[in-house]
Design a protein around this motif. Structure first.
Motif, mmCIF file in Angstrom:
data_model
loop_
_atom_site.group_PDB
_atom_site.id
_atom_site.type_symbol
_atom_site.label_atom_id
_atom_site.label_comp_id
_atom_site.label_asym_id
_atom_site.label_seq_id
_atom_site.Cartn_x
_atom_site.Cartn_y
_atom_site.Cartn_z
ATOM 1 N N LEU A 6 35.854 48.957 30.946
ATOM 2 C CA LEU A 6 37.425 49.615 30.768
ATOM 3 C C LEU A 6 37.172 49.784 29.624
ATOM 4 N N ASN A 7 38.737 50.616 29.225
ATOM 5 C CA ASN A 7 38.982 50.369 28.076
ATOM 6 C C ASN A 7 40.070 49.157 27.698
ATOM 7 N N PRO A 8 40.933 49.214 26.684
ATOM 8 C CA PRO A 8 41.965 47.446 26.353
ATOM 9 C C PRO A 8 42.793 47.312 27.132
ATOM 10 N N GLU A 9 43.874 48.773 27.499
ATOM 11 C CA GLU A 9 44.488 48.376 27.935
ATOM 12 C C GLU A 9 44.298 48.428 29.500
ATOM 13 N N GLU A 10 43.322 48.936 30.200
ATOM 14 C CA GLU A 10 42.711 48.861 31.125
ATOM 15 C C GLU A 10 42.187 47.375 31.687
ATOM 16 N N GLN A 11 41.867 46.549 30.896
ATOM 17 C CA GLN A 11 41.203 45.308 30.689
ATOM 18 C C GLN A 11 42.356 44.295 31.014
ATOM 19 N N LYS A 12 43.972 44.580 30.087
ATOM 20 C CA LYS A 12 44.904 44.649 30.147
ATOM 21 C C LYS A 12 45.414 43.903 31.245
ATOM 22 N N LYS A 13 45.754 45.779 32.113
ATOM 23 C CA LYS A 13 46.121 45.614 32.763
ATOM 24 C C LYS A 13 45.307 45.000 34.167
ATOM 25 N N LEU A 14 44.060 44.887 34.079
ATOM 26 C CA LEU A 14 43.185 44.318 35.457
ATOM 27 C C LEU A 14 43.590 42.407 35.176
ATOM 28 N N PHE A 15 43.082 42.894 34.146
ATOM 29 C CA PHE A 15 43.636 40.854 33.767
ATOM 30 C C PHE A 15 44.987 40.519 34.177
ATOM 31 N N ASN A 16 46.071 41.078 33.392
ATOM 32 C CA ASN A 16 47.286 40.298 34.899
ATOM 33 C C ASN A 16 47.407 40.599 35.840
ATOM 34 N N LYS A 17 46.731 41.787 36.440
ATOM 35 C CA LYS A 17 47.018 41.466 38.142
ATOM 36 C C LYS A 17 45.788 40.671 38.089
ATOM 37 N N ILE A 18 44.815 39.789 38.079
ATOM 38 C CA ILE A 18 44.399 38.539 39.006
ATOM 39 C C ILE A 18 45.428 37.850 38.552
ATOM 40 N N CYS A 19 45.611 37.722 37.356
ATOM 41 C CA CYS A 19 46.666 36.706 36.896
ATOM 42 C C CYS A 19 47.773 36.450 38.305
ATOM 43 N N ASP A 20 48.452 37.322 38.403
ATOM 44 C CA ASP A 20 49.400 37.712 39.073
ATOM 45 C C ASP A 20 48.674 36.996 40.952
ATOM 46 N N ASP A 21 47.643 37.627 40.964
ATOM 47 C CA ASP A 21 47.256 37.686 42.495
ATOM 48 C C ASP A 21 46.723 36.287 43.010
ATOM 49 N N ILE A 22 45.968 35.383 41.188
ATOM 50 C CA ILE A 22 45.814 34.300 41.650
ATOM 51 C C ILE A 22 46.572 33.335 42.216
ATOM 52 N N ILE A 23 48.419 33.341 41.724
ATOM 53 C CA ILE A 23 49.686 32.678 42.364
ATOM 54 C C ILE A 23 50.061 33.224 43.365
ATOM 55 N N GLN A 24 50.135 34.567 43.613
ATOM 56 C CA GLN A 24 50.496 35.269 44.829
ATOM 57 C C GLN A 24 49.516 34.350 45.504
ATOM 58 N N LYS A 25 47.950 34.090 45.356
ATOM 59 C CA LYS A 25 47.490 33.485 46.800
ATOM 60 C C LYS A 25 47.577 32.562 47.175
ATOM 61 N N THR A 26 47.605 31.945 45.678
ATOM 62 C CA THR A 26 47.972 30.328 45.987
ATOM 63 C C THR A 26 48.862 29.881 46.766
ATOM 64 N N ASN A 27 50.518 30.116 46.663
ATOM 65 C CA ASN A 27 51.385 30.565 47.153
ATOM 66 C C ASN A 27 51.722 30.999 48.497
#
Length: 96
Positions: A6-27
């Motif tokens: 991934l390029n840096p912008e794609e990696q940042k976007k995926l990182f943020n999505k994973i963080c959001d999904d961790i919160i969503q799944k946990t809730n």
């Protein structure tokens, strides 16, 4: 095993999505299991760190595994996650 770098912008976007999904799944799981805990035949839920680990693993896996077996995103692998976990934990338990 095929990997996509991934390029840096794609990696940042995926990182943020994973963080959001961790919160969503946990809730979602927390709500589901707390509502079902008194129902007969409810799924087993330990209310411990194995459950939290499961939520995090599912959130990471759904974003980095393309066919339920192969990691397809370079730099998002299990060993990196485990290494990061141990590093973060060691900062708090005094073993760093």
């Amino acid at each position: 095993m095929k990997h996509k770098e991934l390029n840096p912008e794609e990696q940042k976007k995926l990182f943020n999505k994973i963080c959001d999904d961790i919160i969503q799944k946990t809730n979602e799981y927390r709500t589901m299991f707390n509502e079902r805990e008194n129902l007969e035949g409810a799924l087993m839920f330990n209310y411990d760190l194995t459950d939290v680990g499961d939520f995090i693993g599912k959130a990471i896996g759904q974003n980095t595994c393309k066919d339920e077996k192969d990691l397809n995103i370079w730099a998002f692998d299990k060993d990196s996650f485990v290494g990061g976990f141990y590093h973060g934990y060691s900062l708090l338990d005094g073993t760093h």
